[in-house]
Design an enzyme around this catalytic site. Structure first.
Site, short mmCIF file in Angstrom:
data_model
loop_
_atom_site.label_atom_id
_atom_site.label_comp_id
_atom_site.label_asym_id
_atom_site.label_seq_id
_atom_site.Cartn_x
_atom_site.Cartn_y
_atom_site.Cartn_z
CE LYS A 1 -25.46 -13.97 -10.49
NZ LYS A 1 -26.65 -13.08 -10.39
CE1 TYR B 1 -29.14 -15.05 -14.72
CE2 TYR B 1 -27.34 -14.19 -16.05
CZ TYR B 1 -27.85 -14.59 -14.82
OH TYR B 1 -27.07 -14.51 -13.69
CG ASN C 1 -27.34 -11.51 -7.08
OD1 ASN C 1 -26.55 -11.87 -7.96
ND2 ASN C 1 -28.64 -11.69 -7.16
CG HIS D 1 -27.04 -18.87 -11.43
ND1 HIS D 1 -28.33 -18.42 -11.68
CD2 HIS D 1 -27.04 -20.19 -11.74
CE1 HIS D 1 -29.06 -19.44 -12.14
NE2 HIS D 1 -28.29 -20.52 -12.19
CD GLU E 1 -29.69 -22.78 -14.33
OE1 GLU E 1 -30.47 -21.82 -14.41
OE2 GLU E 1 -29.13 -23.10 -13.26
P1 IDP Z 1 -31.87 -15.59 -8.49
O1 IDP Z 1 -30.47 -15.32 -8.98
O2 IDP Z 1 -31.99 -15.39 -7.01
O3 IDP Z 1 -32.41 -16.91 -8.96
P2 IDP Z 1 -33.61 -14.39 -10.50
O4 IDP Z 1 -34.96 -13.84 -10.20
O5 IDP Z 1 -33.53 -15.68 -11.24
O6 IDP Z 1 -32.79 -14.45 -9.12
O7 IDP Z 1 -32.83 -13.27 -11.31
C1 IDP Z 1 -31.61 -13.58 -11.96
C2 IDP Z 1 -30.62 -12.48 -11.67
O8 IDP Z 1 -31.09 -11.28 -12.26
C3 IDP Z 1 -30.47 -12.14 -10.18
O9 IDP Z 1 -29.52 -12.96 -9.53
C4 IDP Z 1 -30.04 -10.70 -10.21
O10 IDP Z 1 -28.63 -10.58 -10.42
C5 IDP Z 1 -30.75 -10.17 -11.46
N1 IDP Z 1 -31.98 -9.47 -11.11
C6 IDP Z 1 -33.15 -10.02 -10.69
N2 IDP Z 1 -34.08 -9.08 -10.46
C7 IDP Z 1 -33.47 -7.90 -10.75
C8 IDP Z 1 -33.92 -6.54 -10.73
O11 IDP Z 1 -35.06 -6.22 -10.38
N3 IDP Z 1 -33.00 -5.61 -11.12
C9 IDP Z 1 -31.74 -5.91 -11.50
N4 IDP Z 1 -31.28 -7.18 -11.53
C10 IDP Z 1 -32.14 -8.15 -11.17
MG MG Z 2 -32.82 -17.58 -10.88
#
Ligand code: IDP
Ligand code: MG
Length: 155
Positions: free
Chosen positions: A15, A55, A118, A121, A132
């Site tokens: 990212k 997303y 984070n 992805h 994807e």
């Molecule tokens: P993942 O990336 O570990 O698969 P997902 O639940 O698919 O996590 O969420 C996609 C992305 O959305 C996450 O990587 C994170 O950057 C963001 N995200 C998920 N939950 C939250 C939240 O509660 N607040 C802000 N951003 C979030």
């Molecule tokens: Mg995810």
């Protein structure tokens, strides 16, 4: 007759925070040294349309708009990696979604402190990976090849 089974593939994207923080090499190194095979790689800007499709499952979540805004805010490194069990293994290498609770030794656990920053992805299941990969890469952007070190990785 022995049919060669197609190897599993996953979609990973470094990212904008991972790119801006100079972690591209470090992140790629982890999948490379693990023994997975790189089959697709591009450095790119992400359009709003692509971000929203990527997303799509999070469309109703409160953080959706911020997520789309962030992933389109700077360049990303889109990748496809191949190998037995690569989807689940890459998720382990990446670590839990919230870097504060990701295990040390994982990418998010070693380099992050915030769920909205984070770094990377990774597809969460084989079917998601297939969707994807199709969304981010054209067929002719993927390269099938057999690394010379394969006999040193698999018996
Ligand atoms: P993942 O990336 O570990 O698969 P997902 O639940 O698919 O996590 O969420 C996609 C992305 O959305 C996450 O990587 C994170 O950057 C963001 N995200 C998920 N939950 C939250 C939240 O509660 N607040 C802000 N951003 C979030
Ligand atoms: Mg995810």
């Amino acid at each position: 007759m022995l049919l060669e089974t197609a190897l599993e593939r996953t979609f990973l994207a470094i990212k904008p925070d991972g790119v801006q923080r100079g972690l591209v090499g470090e992140i790629i190194r982890r999948f490379e040294t693990k023994g997975f095979t790189l089959v697709g790689l591009k450095f790119m800007s992400v359009s709003k349309e692509l971000a929203e499709q990527h997303y799509d499952v999070h469309r109703e979540r409160p953080f959706f708009a911020g997520l789309v805004e962030f992933i389109t805010s700077g360049p990303v490194v889109a990748m496809v990696w191949e190998g037995e069990g690569v989807v689940a293994s890459a998720r382990k290498i990446i670590g839990a979604t919230n870097p504060l609770t990701s295990e040390p030794g994982t990418i998010r656990g070693d380099f992050g402190i915030n769920i909205g920053r984070n770094l990377i992805h990774g597809s969460d299941a084989i079917e998601t990976a297939q969707r994807e990969i199709k969304l981010w890469f054209k067929d002719d952007e993927l390269v099938s090849w057999t690394p010379h070190l394969t006999p040193w990785l698999k018996e």
